[in-house]
Design an enzyme around this catalytic site. Structure first.
Site, PDB file in Angstrom:
ATOM      1  N   CYS B 212       0.871  -1.278  -0.051  1.00 51.31           N
ATOM      2  CA  CYS B 212      -0.158  -0.026  -0.029  1.00 51.31           C
ATOM      3  C   CYS B 212       0.833   1.320  -0.094  1.00 51.31           C
ATOM      4  O   CYS B 212       1.563   1.426   0.933  1.00 51.31           O
ATOM      5  CB  CYS B 212      -0.830  -0.174   1.044  1.00 51.31           C
ATOM      6  SG  CYS B 212      -1.854   1.313   1.450  1.00 51.31           S
ATOM      7  N   CYS B 234      -6.365  -2.446   0.482  1.00 48.54           N
ATOM      8  CA  CYS B 234      -5.469  -2.348   1.497  1.00 48.54           C
ATOM      9  C   CYS B 234      -6.352  -2.858   2.932  1.00 48.54           C
ATOM     10  O   CYS B 234      -7.105  -2.204   3.247  1.00 48.54           O
ATOM     11  CB  CYS B 234      -4.531  -1.155   1.852  1.00 48.54           C
ATOM     12  SG  CYS B 234      -3.679  -1.082   3.417  1.00 48.54           S
ATOM     13  N   CYS B 237      -5.296   0.118   6.047  1.00 43.58           N
ATOM     14  CA  CYS B 237      -6.198   1.473   5.955  1.00 43.58           C
ATOM     15  C   CYS B 237      -7.146   1.460   5.024  1.00 43.58           C
ATOM     16  O   CYS B 237      -7.597   0.455   4.618  1.00 43.58           O
ATOM     17  CB  CYS B 237      -4.871   2.581   5.506  1.00 43.58           C
ATOM     18  SG  CYS B 237      -4.428   2.397   3.799  1.00 43.58           S
ATOM     19  N   ASP B 365      21.115  -0.610 -19.037  1.00 40.65           N
ATOM     20  CA  ASP B 365      20.903  -1.981 -18.207  1.00 40.65           C
ATOM     21  C   ASP B 365      19.718  -2.803 -18.916  1.00 40.65           C
ATOM     22  O   ASP B 365      18.714  -2.292 -19.079  1.00 40.65           O
ATOM     23  CB  ASP B 365      20.560  -1.783 -16.822  1.00 40.65           C
ATOM     24  CG  ASP B 365      20.376  -3.081 -16.045  1.00 40.65           C
ATOM     25  OD1 ASP B 365      20.629  -4.231 -16.830  1.00 40.65           O
ATOM     26  OD2 ASP B 365      20.045  -2.997 -14.833  1.00 40.65           O
TER      27      ASP B 365
END
Lengths: 240, 466
Positions: B212, B234, B237, B365
């Site tokens: 979250c 979540c 919360c 990369d």
């Protein structure tokens, strides 16, 4: 049956880390060596004695903190397994974590697992780029290529390095050493990832895992043309 | 009259002509020149927009979304300034305005439509105050340039927070994006997809946001669309997927057209877009949301979207001796996974071309190739007889395919682009699918334009919009 353990694949999944698992597994498959992968996440149980190859990668800061908390709980069993010859590959954050501590910019010492006698301190700038090191595998000199991206600078004291830096930064950008080796533990800052391209290192890990179980460890030859070509691109670019 | 601005614009326009004479694209140099002469160039040009400045940021689909918004707004006859072709750093944004300005530095436009690179976003916001900002998604992208994803998200969030006033158009399905309303305190309109809009073949591997963004608890999902996009809640919360005001469903691909239905408030309409790829529905929904917020009628938005054509490498279609060839830009695992899924959703035999470069603009990369689920292609092995790998890192791409389980005899490495593309076009498949990283894209397109014909739009599969 070789048992591969990917520790915290949920958290530590940066920089194509799982390529290391893929490489180990495929090179076993191609030789008819049975192998299975267990993924162990935070809070899940694992018996390191039963594992033949343990992979510990790196993650972003928050995720690394979560895994550190979990790993500290398993410290003793991991230490014992390592002392008894567990084959481990630890990259980046995983590498730092096996050491004594990580010294932050603010001078705070974050304790590591303390299994290896090395420490890391936060550096001024990130060490980023392609890298070539020279290592010795079963007595044969080998060039290993990869990509590094780390701000921590690691100092390994009297420990054996994985190799000497030919081009790039390595452990700390100062002493020209890269990675560390202790018993069957291999540490490195090279991702890219490390094992797919550098097949002789992968084969060494497989061999050591087989030996530890008292199994036949002579490996049949595989065609490594693509692996060598992929390393060759970087070597040619960096080493003239 | 603003003399400084005038001089800067004139110098920039000259630089643009010179750059083009030497074969450059001139998509950022004029901006560099103008900004050096007069720092206020962008600010002074941007404030001439009569109506709104609308920005698009996030990881994937910026160019597509911005071009879709342009199709919608331009279809109403309004005048626009737009930065095309992914020139989305501050110099590219400045260049866009210069291109539309006359020699006196005057611009005749109603809307400025700007896609802005996440890392450049704070910088651009210091000079331009947009009325609306669209945030589509956050995925891992070119780590070596930006640092980790957390930092990128924070960068965008803090920059938005600093704006005194703005209306946000947010993807409700991406927790990293959806948090922006609560985290910045600005007003927002959410768009998203109804749950379970795709077959369960999506990649399970690369999920960027497990936690979250508000409290750090691990998010729970009722279902996923792809990557971390889905119905999240979540447990720690009150944060959860906001109910989208604009919701897409009934997605299908017919011929070369993507169809989707959109529910908004109590009404419903159908969109048809000339493109492939499930994820493009999100981009279309974002454009739909912008259109309706500025008062364009849904039927008109649909008409505008129908005129949209993919930009370079965004599912751009060519024909080689009657055989379709699709060019697709890839720059991160999520985008590549979606590309692979869209390739596999096309029936029949395929030849695959993959060009991987590792220049600055591609990301030096390329380890992210190992986070792409090429393993999915092994199952479709009988449909793909040939993989041609090209570009500066062709060998690494080939190696990735080898370890995914593709038989070596089906993989060919041809580093040079032209012979490689030719080989792929002449391959055994009924269709050629070309993946390319950013810096290989322009040469890939150039070669394709020379060898093949660009798609002629046709009406097959377009559903009625009346």
């Amino acid at each position: 049956m070789l048992k591969v353990c990917h520790l915290y694949p949920d958290l530590l999944n940066l920089y194509g880390d799982r390529g290391n698992i893929i490489a180990f597994v495929q090179r076993c498959h191609w030789r008819g060596i049975p192998v299975e992968v267990v993924e162990v996440n935070v809070g899940e149980s694992v018996d390191f004695e039963e594992i033949d190859f343990l992979f510990l990668g790196g993650g972003s800061d928050r995720e690394q903190n979560l895994m550190a908390a979990d790993l500290l709980l398993r410290k003793e069993s991991l230490r014992q397994a390592i002392e008894k010859g567990l084959v481990v590959l630890a990259i980046c954050g995983g590498y730092q974590m096996l050491g004594q501590y990580y010294l932050t910019h603010e001078g705070q010492k974050i304790p590591g697992l303390g299994i290896l006698d090395l420490y890391t301190r936060a550096g001024e700038k990130r060490l980023i780029g392609n890298i070539v090191i020279e290592s010795s595998i079963n007595g044969v000199p080998v060039k290993i290529a990869g990509f590094e991206n780390h701000s921590g600078q690691t100092f390994i004291g009297d420990m054996e390095p994985l190799g000497k830096v030919v081009s790039g930064f390595g452990n700390n950008g100062q002493d020209h050493l890269e990675g560390a080796r202790y018993k069957n533990v291999f540490c490195s800052y090279l991702h890219g990832p490390l094992l797919p391209k550098n097949s002789s290192l992968t084969d060494l890990l497989i061999q050591l895992a087989l030996q530890r179980r008292g199994l036949e460890s002579t490996l049949s030859q595989l065609n490594n043309d693509l692996e060598e070509a992929a390393v060759g691109v970087i070597v040619e670019r960096l080493v003239k | 009259m603003n003399i400084k601005l005038m001089i800067a614009v004139i110098a920039a326009k000259l630089a643009a002509s010179l750059s083009r004479m030497f074969g450059g694209k001139g998509s950022s140099l004029p901006g560099v020149v103008a900004r050096r002469i007069y720092q206020g160039t962008l600010r002074d040009l941007a404030k001439q927009a009569r109506k709104d400045i609308i920005m698009v940021t996030g990881t994937n689909g910026k160019t597509t979304t911005n071009n879709m918004i342009a199709s919608v707004i331009a279809s109403t006859g309004c005048k626009i300034v737009i930065n095309q072709e992914g020139a989305n750093l501050i110099t590219g944004v400045t260049t866009a305005f210069i291109r539309y300005a006359n020699w006196l530095g005057r611009i005749d436009c109603d809307y400025a439509l700007l896609e802005v690179d996440e890392a450049s976003f704070p910088k651009v916001l210091r000079e331009i105050s947009p009325q609306m900002v669209v945030v589509n998604n956050f995925f891992r992208d070119q780590l070596d340039r930006y640092g980790e994803l957390d930092k990128t998200v924070t960068l965008v969030r803090e920059a938005l927070k600093d704006l005194p006033q703005v209306h946000l158009i947010l993807n409700s399905d991406d927790p990293l994006v959806a948090q922006m309303q609560q985290a910045t305190g600005h007003s927002a309109t959410f768009f998203g997809l109804a749950p379970n809009q795709r077959p369960a073949t999506g990649s399970q591997q690369t999920r960027e946001a497990r936690f979250c963004p508000m409290c750090g608890e691990e998010l729970q999902y009722e279902n996923y669309q792809y990557s971390q996009l889905g119905s999240f809640v979540c447990p720690g919360c009150s944060f959860k997927r906001p109910e989208p005001e604009i919701e897409g469903f009934a997605i299908e691909t017919v011929g070369s057209v993507l169809n989707a239905s959109v529910k908004y408030h109590q009404a419903m309409t159908t969109l048809s877009i000339h493109t492939h790829g499930f994820y493009n529905v999100y981009n279309a929904l974002a454009a739909f949301t912008v259109g309706s917020l500025i008062g364009i009628k849904p039927e008109q938005i649909a008409k505008g979207l129908l005129t949209y054509r993919p930009a370079i490498g965004r599912m751009e279609t060519f024909f080689y001796q009657g055989k379709p060839a699709i060019l697709n830009l890839v720059k991160n695992p999520t985008g590549y996974n979606e590309g692979v899924n869209s390739l596999l959703s096309i029936a029949g035999t395929k030849t695959v071309f993959m060009a991987i470069n590792d220049n600055d603009a591609d990301g030096k990369d390329i380890s992210w190739l190992w986070d792409v689920d090429f393993e999915h292609m092994v199952k479709a092995n009988h449909e793909i007889e040939l993989f041609v790998c090209s570009g500066l890192r062709a060998e690494e791409m080939a190696l990735r395919l080898k370890y995914a389980g593709i038989p070596l005899e089906q993989i060919t490495v041809i580093k040079e682009m032209e012979p490689a593309i030719k080989k792929a076009l002449e391959g055994p498949g009924k269709l050629t699918y070309l993946f390319s990283t950013y810096t290989a894209l322009w040469s890939a397109q150039k070669i394709l334009l020379a060898l093949a014909e660009k798609e002629v739009p046709h009406a097959e599969g377009v559903s009625s919009i009346s």
